[in-house]
Motif scaffolding. Structure first.
Motif, short mmCIF file in Angstrom:
data_model
loop_
_atom_site.label_atom_id
_atom_site.label_comp_id
_atom_site.label_asym_id
_atom_site.label_seq_id
_atom_site.Cartn_x
_atom_site.Cartn_y
_atom_site.Cartn_z
N PRO A 159 0.83 -1.22 0.00
CA PRO A 159 0.00 0.00 0.00
C PRO A 159 0.86 1.26 0.00
O PRO A 159 1.93 1.28 0.61
CB PRO A 159 -0.76 -0.09 1.34
N GLU A 160 0.36 2.30 -0.65
CA GLU A 160 0.95 3.63 -0.49
C GLU A 160 0.48 4.17 0.86
O GLU A 160 -0.65 3.90 1.29
CB GLU A 160 0.44 4.59 -1.59
N PRO A 161 1.29 4.96 1.54
CA PRO A 161 0.80 5.59 2.77
C PRO A 161 -0.45 6.42 2.46
O PRO A 161 -0.53 7.06 1.42
CB PRO A 161 1.97 6.50 3.18
N PRO A 162 -1.44 6.40 3.37
CA PRO A 162 -2.68 7.14 3.11
C PRO A 162 -2.43 8.64 3.10
O PRO A 162 -1.67 9.15 3.92
CB PRO A 162 -3.57 6.76 4.30
N GLN A 163 -3.04 9.31 2.16
CA GLN A 163 -2.85 10.75 2.01
C GLN A 163 -4.14 11.38 1.53
O GLN A 163 -4.91 10.74 0.84
CB GLN A 163 -1.76 11.04 0.94
N VAL A 164 -4.33 12.64 1.87
CA VAL A 164 -5.45 13.41 1.32
C VAL A 164 -5.28 13.51 -0.19
O VAL A 164 -4.18 13.75 -0.68
CB VAL A 164 -5.48 14.83 1.94
N GLN A 165 -6.38 13.28 -0.90
CA GLN A 165 -6.35 13.45 -2.36
C GLN A 165 -6.78 14.88 -2.68
O GLN A 165 -7.81 15.35 -2.19
CB GLN A 165 -7.33 12.45 -2.98
N LEU A 166 -5.98 15.54 -3.49
CA LEU A 166 -6.23 16.94 -3.82
C LEU A 166 -6.54 17.13 -5.29
O LEU A 166 -5.89 16.52 -6.14
CB LEU A 166 -4.98 17.77 -3.52
N GLY B 276 -6.80 10.51 9.25
CA GLY B 276 -7.31 10.99 7.96
C GLY B 276 -8.01 12.32 8.09
O GLY B 276 -7.74 13.26 7.34
N ALA C 141 -5.52 15.01 8.76
CA ALA C 141 -4.80 15.43 7.55
C ALA C 141 -5.70 16.33 6.68
O ALA C 141 -5.24 17.32 6.09
CB ALA C 141 -4.35 14.20 6.76
N LEU C 142 -6.97 15.98 6.61
CA LEU C 142 -7.92 16.79 5.84
C LEU C 142 -8.04 18.19 6.43
O LEU C 142 -8.01 19.20 5.71
CB LEU C 142 -9.27 16.08 5.83
N ARG D 183 -9.94 15.52 -0.28
CA ARG D 183 -10.75 14.34 0.01
C ARG D 183 -10.10 13.50 1.10
O ARG D 183 -8.90 13.26 1.06
CB ARG D 183 -10.85 13.53 -1.29
N PRO E 268 -8.56 10.61 3.05
CA PRO E 268 -7.84 9.44 2.51
C PRO E 268 -8.66 8.16 2.63
O PRO E 268 -9.40 7.98 3.60
CB PRO E 268 -6.61 9.33 3.41
N GLU E 269 -8.51 7.29 1.65
CA GLU E 269 -9.03 5.93 1.78
C GLU E 269 -8.08 5.17 2.72
O GLU E 269 -6.87 5.41 2.71
CB GLU E 269 -9.03 5.20 0.43
N PRO F 217 -5.42 2.60 3.86
CA PRO F 217 -4.41 1.97 3.00
C PRO F 217 -4.70 0.48 2.81
O PRO F 217 -5.09 -0.19 3.76
CB PRO F 217 -3.10 2.17 3.78
#
Lengths: 336, 336, 336, 336
Positions: free
Chosen positions: A251-258, B132, B135-136, B249, B251-252, B254
């Motif tokens: 998995p990629e580390p979880p991150q906010v999607q922008l 999450g 971070a948002l 958004r 994060p989903e 991981p």
């Protein structure tokens, strides 16, 4: 009762573990510390407002009756000496990598542990405790992608300093993959070859960067690891397992999607310390819990030896350009 | 010294918090428990091999001198009584949601706390402690997407039992969004409207599912929350903030990425307990750390009241189909 | 033999279609053009090195014996007149949106076509020809996500000019969703409500932006469409269908994935013309192929009327803030 | 006027191109066909309701005055003969891969074309016409990721038949990468090595599958291509370029994103024909447009030779296990 720990070496990683054992983990406390510079040890205790005995050297600390288990976080070349002393004292010991700076040193530790009759040593390889690698291993072990045939991996850092030499790509960087991929596959390496692509213009003059390390395992799985320590863009750890019927990816580390400025993006970490920070907690808690329950698990002295043997072969392959065999002795029963 | 906790209510969430305080968190220990069924309380202690006093009732436990802070995890309708008693005793109290089953009850707690003169109550809303959401919020607060204009959210469960009624979509499900979105936006709700789309064939006959809740805030931000508790496919929490210059958004979680059987996929959780499990640890550790440092932070009694007032309006909007105003009294200085 | 086309109106979209018919599509050629400015028509032909007759006006062109089918790409208010003339002449006609500037105008076209006895008109709604929407409809029609219950949509532009007024969010922007969502769901709208969130600071003073349009269909499906024409970050079309057992989402346009400068990213389009460019080709090729095969398909005059009726209701809902019913007459047999 | 094409060979790919030229492309028509089985040629014309002359053999067709350009889609071993005849006749020729079945054959074509004095031959490598590869090349050429240092590629098929032998992994599979990666990098190969991982249990007994091909270019870029033709899960083409300051990855084909059954997924193609279907149209349209404009571009006879030389080395590397040099003669001025 809390497990009473003695810590040998209060440099960066030592301090970090002392803080961890005092403020984050359950079931342990640091009762004794030592450092080559005793004032440094005292300053660390003061900084954490922690009461513990400062010992003049590692051997005195190992012998201290209140110390039930050891953390060895001193300078690498001193690890072997302190781990052997801990084994001689019959005390469990968590040793930061490397277990010893030579394969011969690791072998001496393995032999001492075998002579002792049961495991006392856990080596500080933290990646098997990372939730991502554990999820990847769970997929692999579930049989959902069939037998593993190939691994495509990358270990990338934004940049390194002038002191980073070509062989440190093995000893300081690849060493994590050498450990975690053996664990992931439950397999041993049999050969290695190193390729040097066109050098990046961002690396200093003495460093060959990037490198590609090609490993083969006893079951024939082929592994390629790209090592690129001046990749500029981020600290990025990739691992993809190609199996007979599917592919699984770390998995990629979880991150906010922008969505911003014509780009759909998510952040990539720049600092390696953030990437596996949770795994350090889990690994050390596992050591503490294990010792309290009367057993030492996790990466063993044997795993430390296996990594050291593989690393030696990788360095030889860097220098010779040839395919270099990796041969490990028969696995002793203690590590079955 | 560890913070000495008393726990009122040893049902599912109570047991979970007792285990958490005993095995995971730092700086606290459970010294007293009580339950409406005292044998149940004793069984829980035995199951965790934990030594603590079993008290005949919550009030006795609250008065016990060794109890320094309270966890209220009893049946919802009893929360108000125990929280008020804790305030009267001047002891910090972590109360699972709901703070009280009516807005009037929450208001009495707020008034008691104001009378006491400083915060003692933390309400068990854990989402603000989720990495999450944090971070948002960090993206939002950084100004990278400008002022928030709209939020598109979803709260989906695979399925619910026959006992789940239409208004529980508000009190048991939306309540988390009602809390976390106020925190995220640092804004208050001023109106709500509820839409009922075509009903899914998977919901039992008494339940209107899905629902769409439309909230407006004081600053004019519009929020839509889809609540769909028989969505079949997973436990899925979505939150997208549309700002003046970009969108962020949540994060989903991981997950391993799989290529298998003509599909590129990653798992969606089915069990809500896994989704915010780390947040429960962080929230309760924050309570413990706060109390030990002499302050109570996190979701306040005022936040509990705000959620209750909003929930009441949502239920009225479910029933009337109209746009229902949400009005909160002036925020007292204690909660500024 | 190639289908011989006459084009009424040689502005931007007219030129684009002339180029398309001459250089991209198969089976057609432009033999006649006209424009309110005949010199403009001649210049367009010259620019494309195309030989075709320039007619003094649309009616002359429609009557020209060599013209077998029409493209109406003139100023919107003139569409109705030319489409009616084409029907009177019994010639197939592709009319750019809007079919007519009023619902009454669309109704007159529908009646004329019914009187004629078979379909002659295709309206220039191109989204049903987009590969992404087609893939989404295929998933929906496959039953894989069950019956559709909710649609969450967004239509975002980076920015608009001063001439863009609040009602153009309906007539120029939402109009595409009004068409394509009816097609996607095979359902009709029954009501609409418009919400105005906090206005973005990036919109000019006369424009309320963003807006949220809430539609309900005859089968009870609820649709929310966010319209945000100064979103800054890109031209972004989103459509998510929430079904009884799963959710399907419109594909993002394919883009190179980049790891660069601490970010994992892919580009978002800034220009709307790139987003559906392929769909324009497919839509017009479908018209040409259909006419050559003796039938006219695609978005019908009825669909044009339905979009116009819905748009009128949306504008009323913008102004009143109320829930406005949308009622379409009984669907005539011709459009069954 | 339309370009008048003669097609030699009416098997699967020949039929496909005839259909393409007749129904999809602009500016060309098929006026002559031939096949080793003339009845087959006639059947293909009838099936497409196409009028064209059926010639008894390729040479007669090449000489036919109405034939302005050739498509060679016959059996591979006959390509060289027909391409040489087309050059002798001074007619442009699009030749499906392979240009010739030996590097020597390719060299004879190159020499004939040089003797003729200008380019007449385009080889049917379609990947450089794929929108994804073009986008990837645009990123690379923009300098956004710096100089390319490594390429990580994969070419996977769900499964192959019994007739697929180990060397076909080079001649039928890798051949596409051998062409497109040279084009992408504007660089030449200098060596190759082939690794054989553990064999998948899904491959038939005579086939070594998967394979890893390691190529080095003149500028030192290192390429690894995983070839896995029984991967079960899909037809999957991956290409990742690691540059000095970033990484660019070939887009995945656009797909509907699904949330269903505990999984967030998008489809992976199973059939290779869908993956590059648009690229075939673009490549042949480019040939037609080029010839009409008086020039032949795209993959040249020199590119065909380069691919053949590299493929020969790959096969030698498969057999020897050694690092095999790849040496191409000096590039002639015609192909500069």
């Amino acid at each position: 009762m809390s497990l009473q720990l003695g810590v040998i070496g209060t440099g960066a990683i030592g301090q970090d573990h002392i803080r961890r054992c005092s403020q984050t983990l359950q079931g342990c406390r640091v009762v004794a510390v030592t450092d080559i510079d005793p004032q440094q040890a005292a300053r660390v205790l003061a900084g954490l407002t922690l009461e513990a005995e400062v010992y003049p050297d590692g051997h005195a600390l190992i012998q201290a009756p209140e110390v039930q288990a050891l953390l060895v976080t001193s300078w690498g070349p001193s690890h072997e000496e302190f781990v052997l002393a801990a084994i001689a004292a019959g005390k469990p010991v968590f040793c930061e990598k490397p277990l010893a700076v030579t394969a011969a040193g690791c072998r001496r530790i393995v032999e001492a542990e075998i002579a002792h009759g049961r495991r006392l040593v856990q080596v500080g390889f933290m990646r098997p405790y990372d939730a991502g690698y554990q999820a990847l291993k769970a997929v692999l072990d579930s049989g959902r992608i069939g037998e593993p045939l190939m691994l495509h991996c990358a270990h990338r850092n934004p940049r390194v300093g002038e002191n980073y030499k070509t062989d440190m790509a093995i000893t300081d960087t690849l060493i994590h993959e050498l450990d975690v991929l053996r664990w992931l596959l439950a397999d041993d390496y049999v050969s290695v070859q190193v390729l040097f692509p066109r050098k990046t213009g961002k690396a200093h003059s003495q460093l060959r960067d990037p490198q590609i390390v090609l490993l083969e395992t006893a079951r024939g799985t082929r592994i390629d690891v790209e090592i690129f320590v001046n990749c500029q863009y981020g600290y990025d750890i990739q691992c993809e397992v190609v199996g007979e019927s599917g592919i699984a990816r770390l998995p990629e580390p979880p991150q906010v999607q922008l969505r911003s400025a014509a780009s759909l993006s998510s952040a990539i970490l720049m600092d390696w310390k953030e990437r596996f920070i949770a795994a350090y907690d889990v690994e050390l808690q596992a050591f503490v819990d294990g010792v309290r329950a009367g057993r030492v698990g996790g990466p063993s002295a044997w795993d430390g030896l296996a990594a050291a043997v593989a690393a030696d072969a990788c360095i030889e392959a860097q220098q010779s350009g040839a395919i270099v065999p990796i041969s490990l002795p028969q696995r002793p029963a203690l590590y079955a």
